[in-house]
Each structure stands twice: as structure tokens, then as C-alpha cells.
Design an enzyme around this catalytic site. Structure first.
Site, PDB file in Angstrom:
ATOM      1  N   HIS A  12      42.558  24.766  38.781  1.00  0.00           N
ATOM      2  CA  HIS A  12      43.786  25.469  38.445  1.00  0.00           C
ATOM      3  C   HIS A  12      44.082  26.808  38.664  1.00  0.00           C
ATOM      4  O   HIS A  12      44.650  27.739  38.102  1.00  0.00           O
ATOM      5  CB  HIS A  12      44.333  24.934  37.070  1.00  0.00           C
ATOM      6  CG  HIS A  12      43.466  25.548  35.905  1.00  0.00           C
ATOM      7  ND1 HIS A  12      43.509  25.018  34.552  1.00  0.00           N
ATOM      8  CD2 HIS A  12      42.727  26.729  35.932  1.00  0.00           C
ATOM      9  CE1 HIS A  12      42.752  25.809  33.893  1.00  0.00           C
ATOM     10  NE2 HIS A  12      42.176  26.821  34.647  1.00  0.00           N
ATOM     11  N   HIS A 193      32.734  27.868  37.000  1.00  0.00           N
ATOM     12  CA  HIS A 193      32.953  29.366  36.689  1.00  0.00           C
ATOM     13  C   HIS A 193      32.749  30.040  35.448  1.00  0.00           C
ATOM     14  O   HIS A 193      32.875  29.563  34.518  1.00  0.00           O
ATOM     15  CB  HIS A 193      34.374  29.395  37.226  1.00  0.00           C
ATOM     16  CG  HIS A 193      35.408  29.137  36.444  1.00  0.00           C
ATOM     17  ND1 HIS A 193      35.663  27.793  36.073  1.00  0.00           N
ATOM     18  CD2 HIS A 193      36.537  29.675  36.025  1.00  0.00           C
ATOM     19  CE1 HIS A 193      36.933  27.672  35.225  1.00  0.00           C
ATOM     20  NE2 HIS A 193      37.528  28.707  35.119  1.00  0.00           N
TER      21      HIS A 193
HETATM   22  C1  DHB Z   1      39.999  32.122  37.280  1.00  0.00           C
HETATM   23  C2  DHB Z   1      40.005  30.468  37.180  1.00  0.00           C
HETATM   24  C3  DHB Z   1      40.547  29.956  36.224  1.00  0.00           C
HETATM   25  O1  DHB Z   1      40.417  28.712  35.868  1.00  0.00           O
HETATM   26  C4  DHB Z   1      41.386  30.642  35.120  1.00  0.00           C
HETATM   27  O2  DHB Z   1      41.878  30.094  34.265  1.00  0.00           O
HETATM   28  C5  DHB Z   1      41.507  31.980  35.536  1.00  0.00           C
HETATM   29  C6  DHB Z   1      40.847  32.651  36.513  1.00  0.00           C
HETATM   30  C7  DHB Z   1      39.295  32.388  38.651  1.00  0.00           C
HETATM   31  O3  DHB Z   1      38.628  31.861  39.068  1.00  0.00           O
HETATM   32  O4  DHB Z   1      39.802  33.389  38.852  1.00  0.00           O
HETATM   33 FE    FE Z   2      41.080  28.300  33.589  1.00  0.00          FE
END
Ligand code: DHB
Ligand code: FE
Length: 279
Positions: A12, A193
Site C-alpha cells: 500500500h 520495509h
Molecule cells: C512506505 C511504505 C508504507 O507501507 C507506508 O505506510 C509508508 C511509506 C514507503 O515505502 O515509503
Molecule cells: Fe504502511
């Protein structure tokens, strides 16, 4: 009766929504990602679910540290795009399905699966970006959407196993809704991430790809991944992937994969998408 026909897992990342909003999807950075979304969008158009149960997380838009429901379901007729600090995204208002949402709520609670009832819940990128990924930029979203919000932001988040059990309870609830409608369930967020701290920028392709494989090959194995393992292997925000396990739990045990796409990087994340169908 109502029937869950398929599940979608997707990231997302907010920048994906911004790329759609600002017509950047054909630029060299974004094109490889969006090329992989074409087949998923075709699938969405062909499959035309009447309702999507969209399992997502709020990023301090509707909720804050004042109030942190572990699980919340939106039962309203509509949900407005949230202002995340730069004005609400110019995406269609989300049309809910109050009858089905209340039916699921009642069945979950009587099944001893307590869930918070949300009559008013602005929805942020956690919900709108997956819709943009699957539906592009329509004047109106092509289906009704029941938002199902999971706390993955503030410790203690629910375990993957609890999320999987919630999916099973949702399946049971949906199957007793007396209307012939088709339902897709989306599990969103992730994949690996980390947006903060010393390991900011961490992406683990091997972990992500095995997670995608195991959605069909060993979903029960995925339910055993601990919070510590998510953080160690997929970064501090990788825990968002427990939301995919709500989706997986709501499908038949022998659901099969019909499409997948994985691309690195998308902003700071490994961007994954998978479509599973019940036989
Ligand atoms: C990013 C990814 C996310 O899931 C989020 O909520 C905010 C930022 C990103 O990869 O920048
Ligand atoms: Fe997120």
C-alpha cells in the site's frame, strides 16, 4: 448465499498512489511496477466482485494514540478519503455495504471474536492505494468496500495466527449472508520495509518471495512467524504482512495462485501483489 471467491494481497506504499494521482505511471521509475499491475487490473475487471472486504491499516488518520482498536470494521454507507497532511487524495468516496458489514460484525462477536464497530472512519492510503493498484483511476470505485482495519502500528499488534483465525471467522460469517453476491478479500501492506532507525531502507526479497510462495504452499507455517522474526527479517514495518493472513484465512485451504508480481524498489518497500482464487 454470499461467497468469497478470491483474495488479493498487495502493498500500500503511498508513493504508488501519488504516481497514479499525478500520472507518473509510465515514467522509467514506475513503469516496471505498473506493467505488472496490468494483469491484476484485468482480473479485477473480469472478476467484478460485488464487494471487497479490504483488510488494511490506518496510519494515525482515523485513529491516534488516543484510541487503538486491534480490529475495527466499517459499517457506514460511505467512507471519505482522509487528509494525511497534504489534503485528501482525489479518489472516489468509498461506498460501503452496511448490511453485510453488520452481518459480519454480529457473527464475529457472537463467534467470540470481538471487533470494534466504526460508524465513521475516514480511510487513508492504507485503503485507497490498494484500490488504485487494482482499479486504476475510475470516476467511481467498481465495487462496494467494507473496510476492516488492523492495528499494525502500535505494539502489541495481533499475531499472524490471530489474523488467520479472524479470516476463518469472516469466511464463516460471509457464508451465512443470505444474498447471492460475490466477495473478494484484500490483505494489504508490506512487504518488507523499514522506514526508521539504523536499518531504515531494509528490504528482504528472499523473505518476501517465500512469503508469497507459502500463501499457497504453507499458510499455516506463515501463521507461526513471530513479531521478532518479522522485525528481524522484514524490517520494523514488515509486520504489516499479518494483514495478508486475514485474507488467507478467509479463503479455502486449497485456494490456488492465479497471478503474482513482485518489484523492488517501490519507494522504500518490496512491492508485492498476489491473487488467489478458491476452486
Ligand atoms: C512506505 C511504505 C508504507 O507501507 C507506508 O505506510 C509508508 C511509506 C514507503 O515505502 O515509503
Ligand atoms: Fe504502511
Amino acid at each position: 448465499m454470499a461467497k468469497i471467491i478470491a483474495g488479493v494481497g498487495t502493498s500500500h506504499v503511498p508513493a504508488i498512489g501519488a504516481a497514479v494521482d499525478h500520472d507518473k505511471t509510465e515514467t522509467p521509475y514506475w513503469k516496471p511496477l505498473f506493467d505488472g499491475y496490468k494483469k491484476a487490473r484485468e482480473w479485477m475487471t473480469e472478476t467484478k466482485p460485488d464487494v471487497v472486504i479490504l483488510v488494511y491499516n490506518d496510519h494515525a488518520s482515523a485513529f491516534s494514540l488516543d484510541l487503538i482498536p486491534t480490529f475495527a470494521i466499517g459499517v457506514a454507507p460511505e467512507f471519505q478519503p482522509a487528509d494525511e497532511g497534504y489534503g485528501p487524495r482525489k479518489v472516489p468516496v468509498v461506498e460501503g455495504h452496511p448490511e453485510l458489514a453488520w452481518h459480519i460484525t454480529e457473527n464475529l462477536i457472537l463467534d467470540e471474536f470481538d471487533i470494534t464497530i466504526a460508524n465513521n472512519m475516514p480511510v487513508d492510503h492504507g485503503l485507497s492505494v490498494p484500490l488504485s493498484i487494482m482499479c486504476d483511476k475510475p470516476a467511481k470505485w467498481p465495487c462496494k468496500v467494507i473496510p476492516l482495519c488492523v492495528n499494525v502500528i502500535q505494539y502489541p499488534q495481533p499475531t499472524g495466527n490471530r489474523c488467520y483465525s479472524l479470516g476463518k471467522a469472516i469466511k464463516k460469517a460471509v457464508e451465512s449472508f443470505d444474498e447471492d453476491i460475490t466477495i473478494a478479500i484484500f490483505g494489504t501492506g508490506g512487504m518488507s520495509h523499514q522506514l526508521q532507525g539504523e536499518r531504515a531502507g531494509l528490504i528482504n526479497e528472499d523473505f518476501d518471495k517465500k512469503f508469497l510462495d507459502d500463501l499457497t504452499q504453507d499458510p499455516v507455517g506463515l501463521t507461526k512467524i513471530s513479531h521478532t522474526e518479522y522485525i528481524r527479517e522484514s524490517g520494523s514495518e514488515g509486520i504489516e504482512m499479518v494483514m495478508w493472513l486475514v485474507m488467507r484465512g478467509a479463503l479455502d485451504d486449497n485456494a490456488h495462485e492465479v497471478y503474482r508480481h513482485y518489484h523492488v524498489p517501490a519507494s522504500n518497500s518490496g512491492a508485492g501483489l498476489i491473487i488467489l482464487e478458491n476452486d
